[in-house]
Design a protein around this motif. Structure first.
Motif, PDB file in Angstrom:
ATOM      1  N   HIS A 265       1.359 -11.799  -8.041  1.00 22.84           N
ATOM      2  CA  HIS A 265       1.544 -10.360  -8.299  1.00 22.84           C
ATOM      3  C   HIS A 265       0.875  -9.966  -9.616  1.00 22.84           C
ATOM      4  N   ILE A 266       1.086 -10.798 -10.643  1.00 24.11           N
ATOM      5  CA  ILE A 266       0.547 -10.502 -11.970  1.00 24.11           C
ATOM      6  C   ILE A 266      -0.990 -10.421 -11.887  1.00 24.11           C
ATOM      7  N   LEU A 267      -1.604 -11.387 -11.203  1.00 21.91           N
ATOM      8  CA  LEU A 267      -3.071 -11.428 -11.147  1.00 21.91           C
ATOM      9  C   LEU A 267      -3.628 -10.267 -10.311  1.00 21.91           C
ATOM     10  N   GLU A 268      -2.937  -9.933  -9.224  1.00 21.92           N
ATOM     11  CA  GLU A 268      -3.383  -8.785  -8.433  1.00 21.92           C
ATOM     12  C   GLU A 268      -3.255  -7.494  -9.239  1.00 21.92           C
ATOM     13  N   HIS A 269      -2.208  -7.416 -10.041  1.00 22.90           N
ATOM     14  CA  HIS A 269      -2.002  -6.227 -10.871  1.00 22.90           C
ATOM     15  C   HIS A 269      -3.120  -6.118 -11.924  1.00 22.90           C
ATOM     16  N   VAL A 270      -3.548  -7.251 -12.454  1.00 21.17           N
ATOM     17  CA  VAL A 270      -4.689  -7.237 -13.386  1.00 21.17           C
ATOM     18  C   VAL A 270      -5.927  -6.667 -12.682  1.00 21.17           C
ATOM     19  N   ARG A 271      -6.168  -7.144 -11.445  1.00 24.58           N
ATOM     20  CA  ARG A 271      -7.333  -6.638 -10.692  1.00 24.58           C
ATOM     21  C   ARG A 271      -7.221  -5.136 -10.463  1.00 24.58           C
ATOM     22  N   LEU A 272      -6.007  -4.689 -10.135  1.00 23.98           N
ATOM     23  CA  LEU A 272      -5.803  -3.249  -9.915  1.00 23.98           C
ATOM     24  C   LEU A 272      -6.109  -2.471 -11.194  1.00 23.98           C
ATOM     25  N   ALA A 273      -5.589  -2.956 -12.319  1.00 29.63           N
ATOM     26  CA  ALA A 273      -5.823  -2.255 -13.600  1.00 29.63           C
ATOM     27  C   ALA A 273      -7.319  -2.198 -13.908  1.00 29.63           C
ATOM     28  N   GLN A 274      -8.011  -3.306 -13.655  1.00 29.69           N
ATOM     29  CA  GLN A 274      -9.455  -3.319 -13.907  1.00 29.69           C
ATOM     30  C   GLN A 274     -10.174  -2.312 -13.014  1.00 29.69           C
ATOM     31  N   SER A 275      -9.730  -2.225 -11.753  1.00 32.24           N
ATOM     32  CA  SER A 275     -10.376  -1.281 -10.831  1.00 32.24           C
ATOM     33  C   SER A 275     -10.125   0.152 -11.265  1.00 32.24           C
TER      34      SER A 275
ATOM     35  N   LEU B  45       1.565   2.920  -8.784  1.00 34.27           N
ATOM     36  CA  LEU B  45       0.958   2.234  -9.928  1.00 34.27           C
ATOM     37  C   LEU B  45      -0.287   3.005 -10.385  1.00 34.27           C
ATOM     38  N   LYS B  46      -1.102   3.422  -9.410  1.00 41.76           N
ATOM     39  CA  LYS B  46      -2.312   4.183  -9.774  1.00 41.76           C
ATOM     40  C   LYS B  46      -1.933   5.460 -10.518  1.00 41.76           C
ATOM     41  N   GLN B  47      -0.905   6.133  -9.996  1.00 45.39           N
ATOM     42  CA  GLN B  47      -0.443   7.363 -10.656  1.00 45.39           C
ATOM     43  C   GLN B  47      -0.014   7.075 -12.099  1.00 45.39           C
ATOM     44  N   MET B  48       0.705   5.988 -12.293  1.00 43.17           N
ATOM     45  CA  MET B  48       1.172   5.645 -13.635  1.00 43.17           C
ATOM     46  C   MET B  48      -0.004   5.391 -14.577  1.00 43.17           C
ATOM     47  N   TYR B  49      -1.020   4.670 -14.091  1.00 38.37           N
ATOM     48  CA  TYR B  49      -2.183   4.425 -14.950  1.00 38.37           C
ATOM     49  C   TYR B  49      -2.894   5.739 -15.274  1.00 38.37           C
ATOM     50  N   GLN B  50      -2.899   6.678 -14.310  1.00 35.18           N
ATOM     51  CA  GLN B  50      -3.513   7.976 -14.604  1.00 35.18           C
ATOM     52  C   GLN B  50      -2.727   8.741 -15.653  1.00 35.18           C
ATOM     53  N   TRP B  51      -1.418   8.658 -15.551  1.00 36.96           N
ATOM     54  CA  TRP B  51      -0.597   9.337 -16.560  1.00 36.96           C
ATOM     55  C   TRP B  51      -0.760   8.683 -17.933  1.00 36.96           C
ATOM     56  N   ALA B  52      -0.621   7.365 -17.976  1.00 38.01           N
ATOM     57  CA  ALA B  52      -0.449   6.681 -19.265  1.00 38.01           C
ATOM     58  C   ALA B  52      -1.785   6.359 -19.957  1.00 38.01           C
ATOM     59  N   ARG B  53      -2.822   6.081 -19.178  1.00 38.67           N
ATOM     60  CA  ARG B  53      -4.154   5.754 -19.718  1.00 38.67           C
ATOM     61  C   ARG B  53      -4.078   4.743 -20.880  1.00 38.67           C
ATOM     62  N   PRO B  54      -3.456   3.584 -20.644  1.00 40.75           N
ATOM     63  CA  PRO B  54      -3.325   2.605 -21.738  1.00 40.75           C
ATOM     64  C   PRO B  54      -4.662   1.924 -22.036  1.00 40.75           C
ATOM     65  N   ARG B  55      -4.790   1.393 -23.249  1.00 39.34           N
ATOM     66  CA  ARG B  55      -6.004   0.619 -23.559  1.00 39.34           C
ATOM     67  C   ARG B  55      -5.873  -0.793 -22.976  1.00 39.34           C
TER      68      ARG B  55
ATOM     69  N   GLU C 141       0.836  -1.201   0.000  1.00 39.30           N
ATOM     70  CA  GLU C 141       0.000   0.000   0.000  1.00 39.30           C
ATOM     71  C   GLU C 141       0.875   1.257   0.000  1.00 39.30           C
ATOM     72  N   GLY C 142       0.313   2.371  -0.427  1.00 34.20           N
ATOM     73  CA  GLY C 142       1.001   3.654  -0.318  1.00 34.20           C
ATOM     74  C   GLY C 142       2.070   3.832  -1.375  1.00 34.20           C
ATOM     75  N   ALA C 143       3.099   4.600  -0.995  1.00 40.48           N
ATOM     76  CA  ALA C 143       4.195   4.878  -1.923  1.00 40.48           C
ATOM     77  C   ALA C 143       5.491   4.339  -1.335  1.00 40.48           C
TER      78      ALA C 143
ATOM     79  N   PRO D 286       7.373   0.197  -7.769  1.00 36.26           N
ATOM     80  CA  PRO D 286       6.212   1.009  -7.403  1.00 36.26           C
ATOM     81  C   PRO D 286       5.232   0.302  -6.476  1.00 36.26           C
ATOM     82  N   ALA D 287       4.873   0.957  -5.383  1.00 34.72           N
ATOM     83  CA  ALA D 287       3.768   0.499  -4.535  1.00 34.72           C
ATOM     84  C   ALA D 287       2.449   0.949  -5.191  1.00 34.72           C
ATOM     85  N   ARG D 288       1.332   0.595  -4.580  1.00 38.80           N
ATOM     86  CA  ARG D 288       0.023   0.770  -5.235  1.00 38.80           C
ATOM     87  C   ARG D 288      -0.270   2.218  -5.641  1.00 38.80           C
ATOM     88  N   ASP D 289       0.064   3.176  -4.778  1.00 42.26           N
ATOM     89  CA  ASP D 289      -0.243   4.570  -5.140  1.00 42.26           C
ATOM     90  C   ASP D 289       0.531   4.995  -6.387  1.00 42.26           C
TER      91      ASP D 289
END
Ligand SMILES: [Zn+2]
Ligand SMILES: [Zn+2]
Length: 539
Positions: A380-390, A359-369, A187-189, A354-357
């Motif tokens: 880790h890979i599967l949790e990261h998929v869940r995070l991306a979906q969220s 990763l969230k920041q990166m998705y906000q910056w990059a906005r990938p499809r 969690e966090g940074a 990167p911790a979760r915060d």
């Protein structure tokens, strides 16, 4: 162990680039004698003609460590930024490949075109100089390959994450982001190298006696921190361990670590008053041959730590190394050496991932499809998929080793699975992971070995022997041991006696029958299944 390949074009005329080609380290308990584990490149080696280049993101072993081993099978030109290239060159030199491998240095924020791939190096922050993400543009869209990264507002060495470029890339449109998953459960940074500098300096200034700091040698910012802390506390720094010297030389070679105090060698450091020395040591993971383990065992030629001295672990415990590291702790504590570890003190170490915060920041910056998590265990890979979906990323794929994933045209899909696996570095030889040699070695380690020698006359009667010797097996006392050997010899003799005259002519039959009988006898004696070798000599 990282190796990603990107392909463009129809299946029969696809062109490829490889991004990173790393290793993982062997575990002595699982594969005795194997130090390094490499990705098996067979699939790519077969496509060798269509590989346009090998692009390296940064110089960590899990990204470059396999290059010198596998390059002869791939033979593609190599591209890296200056610091990475300096360390790669050394590896190539060690394996006699320096003159053979075309290695092109790309400046930070540089660009490179390989066939249909337009590649832009994007500056990131991590735990080593020159971490690069790669913006890989193709006629069908852009892949943003993050490499290893974190968001460090004060990385001490190198620039901060190139946010402006990331935002501009997002505006242009990122088809897929291939992203680091290491700390997706944190969690966090992550925290900054700047925080570590403050904390370590404060701690070291407060120490009496000798101080030894151990950290990953590749973290040049951390090395610089230790050297600055030495200066702030009136101590002269001394590097201990080969990779410390190697990395410091590589860093200085590309213009880093210019403002550091004078370094002294181990012998000179030993002659200084205790309060005036700071050792910077390799071996934070308890590696038995590294400097810190030797110091802990009191087995180092020039460096001795005594009661009242301090060891600071500016590092984390990598899973699997707990026992080795705790052994170090115990050895030091036994001698009255004070220990400071990341367990009880915050900010004497921060991760490079990167911790979760973040990763969230990166998705906000990059906005990938499409999100494609890499660099982690399955969980880790599967949790990261869940995070991306969220985070409302439209598509997320959890790749397994060997998966070929189509990113465009159309939606992302698994289109093929190709052979993937591991190769093992065993001394100077590369082995397949199911090689008989390793199966035998594991058995030798666990069960021991028995050798039987038998000499036969021209008429296939016993001329001498059978003589039995054993390795790695013992008995309570010598007389019992002698009896055991005799019993094994009797078993061999008995087995030979049961063979027909025709069978005795056949060496292989003799060997197999004696082997079985001796193994059975050994099992009875030791309740173990040793490796049994039978040698038949014909006179
Ligand atoms: Zn990595
Ligand atoms: Zn890394």
């Amino acid at each position: 162990m990282n190796l990603n390949a990107y392909g463009y074009g129809p299946a029969d005329a696809r062109q490829w680039i490889i991004v990173d080609i790393g290793v993982t380290f062997g575990r002595e308990d699982q594969l005795p004698g194997v130090d390094l584990i490499l990705p098996d490149p067979s699939y790519l080696a077969d496509l060798r003609e269509s590989i346009l280049g090998i692009v390296l993101t940064h110089a960590h072993e899990d990204h470059i460590g396999a290059l010198a081993w596998l390059w002869p099978r791939l033979k593609a030109p190599v591209y890296a930024t200056p610091f990475t290239a300096a360390l790669v060159r050394e590896k190539l030199r060690e394996r006699g490949l320096l003159e053979k491998v075309p290695l092109t240095i790309i400046p930070l924020k540089g660009e490179l075109t390989l066939g249909p791939f337009d590649i832009e190096f994007v500056t990131m922050t991590h735990s080593i100089p020159e971490p690069n993400g790669l913006a890989i543009r193709t006629p069908l869209g852009m892949v943003w390959h993050t490499g290893d990264w974190k968001i460090d507002p004060d990385p001490l060495i190198g620039e901060t994450t190139d946010e402006a470029t990331l935002r501009a890339m997002a505006d242009e449109g990122i088809l897929a982001m291939v992203c680091d998953s290491t700390n997706v459960f944190v969690e966090g940074a992550t925290g900054s190298e700047g925080d570590v500098r403050e904390k370590l300096t404060e701690l070291i200034v407060g120490c009496r006696g000798r101080v030894a700091v151990t950290a990953f040698a590749s973290n040049v910012a951390r090395i610089e921190t230790a050297l600055h802390a030495a200066r702030a506390s009136g101590r002269t720094p001394c590097l201990v361990g080969r990779s410390m010297h190697r990395i410091v030389a590589a860093a200085r070679g590309v213009g880093l670590l210019q403002d550091i105090p004078q370094l002294i060698d181990e012998e000179e450091a030993g002659a200084l008053p205790a309060d005036n020395v700071l050792y910077l040591c390799t071996g934070s993971q308890g590696e038995p041959r590294a400097a810190l383990s030797r110091i802990a065992r009191n087995d180092h030629r020039h460096v001795t730590l005594r009661e009242g001295d301090t060891v600071i672990f500016s590092s984390r415990v990598i899973p699997g190394n707990e026992t080795a590291i705790h052994t170090l702790y115990n050895q030091f504590i036994e001698r009255g050496v004070h220990l400071i570890t990341a367990d009880e003190e915050h900010f004497i170490h921060v991760s490079g991932h990167p911790a979760r915060d973040e990763l969230k920041q990166m998705y906000q910056w990059a906005r990938p499809r499409i999100a494609i998590p890499v660099h982690g265990e399955r969980r880790h890979i599967l949790e990261h998929v869940r995070l991306a979906q969220s985070l409302q990323v439209p598509e997320a794929v959890a790749p397994n080793n060997g998966d070929i994933i189509r990113l465009a045209p159309g939606s992302a899909a698994l289109i093929d699975e190709v052979p993937s696996g591991r190769l093992l570095v065993d001394g100077s030889v590369l082995l397949e992971s199911d090689d008989d040699a390793l199966r035998d070695r594991k058995r030798l380690a666990a069960e021991g070995a028995v050798n039987v020698a038998l000499a036969l006359s021209a008429k296939s009667s016993i001329a001498a022997g059978p003589t039995v010797s054993v390795r790695g097996l013992a008995m309570d006392d010598e007389s019992e041991f002698e009896l055991a050997l005799e019993e094994l010899e009797q078993a061999a003799k008995g087995a030979f006696g049961k063979l027909s005259h025709a069978d005795r002519e056949d060496d292989e039959l003799v060997e197999v029958n004696l082997m079985r009988a001796v193994r059975k006898a050994a099992e009875k004696l030791w309740r173990k299944r040793p490796l049994v070798d039978v040698t038949v000599l014909r006179l």
